[in-house]
Design a protein around this motif. Structure first.
Motif, mmCIF file in Angstrom:
data_model
loop_
_atom_site.group_PDB
_atom_site.id
_atom_site.type_symbol
_atom_site.label_atom_id
_atom_site.label_comp_id
_atom_site.label_asym_id
_atom_site.label_seq_id
_atom_site.Cartn_x
_atom_site.Cartn_y
_atom_site.Cartn_z
ATOM 1 N N SER A 79 0.495 -0.924 -0.274
ATOM 2 C CA SER A 79 -0.162 0.159 0.105
ATOM 3 C C SER A 79 1.501 0.788 0.313
ATOM 4 C CB SER A 79 -1.481 0.224 1.553
ATOM 5 O OG SER A 79 -1.943 -1.412 1.461
ATOM 6 N N ARG A 80 1.720 0.695 1.144
ATOM 7 C CA ARG A 80 2.931 2.442 0.984
ATOM 8 C C ARG A 80 3.556 2.595 -0.301
ATOM 9 N NH1 ARG A 80 8.024 1.736 1.907
ATOM 10 N NH2 ARG A 80 7.350 0.747 3.241
ATOM 11 N N LEU A 81 4.016 1.955 -1.335
ATOM 12 C CA LEU A 81 4.906 2.213 -2.444
ATOM 13 C C LEU A 81 3.653 1.917 -3.891
ATOM 14 C CD1 LEU A 81 6.805 -1.206 -2.384
ATOM 15 C CD2 LEU A 81 7.513 0.958 -2.225
ATOM 16 N N LEU A 82 2.074 1.905 -3.568
ATOM 17 C CA LEU A 82 1.559 1.920 -4.096
ATOM 18 C C LEU A 82 1.412 3.412 -4.200
ATOM 19 C CD1 LEU A 82 -1.588 -0.487 -4.789
ATOM 20 C CD2 LEU A 82 0.396 0.081 -6.199
ATOM 21 N N ARG A 83 1.213 3.921 -3.186
ATOM 22 C CA ARG A 83 0.975 5.628 -3.099
ATOM 23 C C ARG A 83 2.307 6.069 -2.914
ATOM 24 N NH1 ARG A 83 -0.864 2.969 2.455
ATOM 25 N NH2 ARG A 83 0.795 4.181 2.959
ATOM 26 N N GLU A 84 3.341 6.183 -2.901
ATOM 27 C CA GLU A 84 4.334 6.096 -3.237
ATOM 28 C C GLU A 84 4.610 6.228 -4.617
ATOM 29 O OE1 GLU A 84 9.495 5.574 -3.024
ATOM 30 O OE2 GLU A 84 7.945 4.800 -1.965
ATOM 31 N N VAL A 85 3.780 5.654 -6.005
ATOM 32 C CA VAL A 85 4.164 5.189 -6.917
ATOM 33 C C VAL A 85 3.202 6.658 -7.873
ATOM 34 C CG1 VAL A 85 3.086 4.156 -8.924
ATOM 35 C CG2 VAL A 85 5.221 3.150 -7.149
ATOM 36 N N GLY A 86 1.797 6.483 -7.194
ATOM 37 C CA GLY A 86 0.992 8.106 -7.346
ATOM 38 C C GLY A 86 1.877 8.980 -6.914
ATOM 39 N N GLU A 87 2.248 9.691 -6.052
ATOM 40 C CA GLU A 87 3.060 10.555 -6.313
ATOM 41 C C GLU A 87 4.166 10.531 -7.179
ATOM 42 O OE1 GLU A 87 3.900 14.399 -3.879
ATOM 43 O OE2 GLU A 87 2.062 12.890 -4.078
ATOM 44 N N LEU A 88 4.926 9.496 -6.774
ATOM 45 C CA LEU A 88 6.194 10.052 -7.876
ATOM 46 C C LEU A 88 5.372 10.111 -9.426
ATOM 47 C CD1 LEU A 88 8.537 7.062 -7.572
ATOM 48 C CD2 LEU A 88 8.464 9.685 -6.661
ATOM 49 N N ARG A 89 3.937 9.580 -10.367
ATOM 50 C CA ARG A 89 3.920 9.661 -11.217
ATOM 51 C C ARG A 89 3.120 11.483 -10.915
ATOM 52 N NH1 ARG A 89 0.036 3.988 -12.004
ATOM 53 N NH2 ARG A 89 1.803 3.474 -13.276
ATOM 54 N N ARG A 90 2.626 12.289 -9.830
ATOM 55 C CA ARG A 90 2.094 13.468 -10.049
ATOM 56 C C ARG A 90 3.458 14.098 -10.357
ATOM 57 N NH1 ARG A 90 2.258 17.474 -6.813
ATOM 58 N NH2 ARG A 90 3.355 16.071 -5.548
ATOM 59 N N ILE A 91 4.073 13.663 -9.398
ATOM 60 C CA ILE A 91 5.725 14.465 -9.292
ATOM 61 C C ILE A 91 6.379 14.478 -10.616
ATOM 62 C CG2 ILE A 91 8.122 14.817 -8.979
ATOM 63 C CD1 ILE A 91 7.058 14.130 -6.119
ATOM 64 N N ARG A 92 5.937 13.269 -11.851
ATOM 65 C CA ARG A 92 7.249 13.132 -12.944
ATOM 66 C C ARG A 92 5.802 14.097 -13.658
ATOM 67 N NH1 ARG A 92 10.344 10.460 -16.800
ATOM 68 N NH2 ARG A 92 10.123 11.958 -18.516
#
Length: 161
Positions: A79-92
């Protein structure tokens, strides 16, 4: 072509013609030997250079993770990694937008620096565009206080009037 190259090409062609004259059993044996030699070398290099279940020296294979963590811990990490991936996609996406804007600003800057009347140029943003008229008019965020007169010509950074 150099003489040595011609000799090498001739030898290669003779060997190639010779291979076509082999019996099928002999050809299979040569192929098997070549595959064994090159296959072993390929496996050795592959094992040294890529281990898909190891990241930064940590084994992340399912069996290794199951031995290290409970199901609840794995679920939380996932779950934490999914949130992090979402945040990284937003940053990208934000980064890509900034890169695009940067490119446009560089073009505009290059245009202004290469323009002969750059001291009289004023940068402005289009705030309203009326495409319904024949003249395709637009309003900008600059005015008489900025030295801009009504019906003044407008140049885009690409040089279009």
């Amino acid at each position: 072509m150099k003489r040595l190259n011609i000799i090498a090409l001739g030898i290669f062609v003779l060997l190639l013609l010779g291979v076509f004259r082999f019996r099928p059993k002999t050809t299979e044996m040569i192929q098997a030997t070549a595959l064994t030699v090159f296959g072993s070398a390929h496996e050795a290099v592959h094992d040294l250079t890529s281990k898909p279940d190891v990241i930064d020296g940590v084994d992340i294979s399912p069996s290794a993770l199951a031995g290290k963590y409970s199901e609840a811990e794995l679920s939380e990490k996932y779950s934490r990694l999914l949130r992090e991936v979402g945040e990284l996609r937003r940053i990208r996406a934000q980064f890509d937008s900034i890169q695009e804007e940067n490119g446009k600003l560089r073009l505009a800057l290059d245009f202004k620096q290469n323009y002969i009347y750059r001291d009289r140029m004023v940068a402005a943003r289009v705030i309203k565009r009326d495409a319904s008229t024949f003249w395709n008019t637009m309003d900008i965020d600059k005015g008489s206080r900025d030295g801009i007169l009504p019906d003044s010509p407008v140049l885009s950074y690409s040089g279009a009037l």
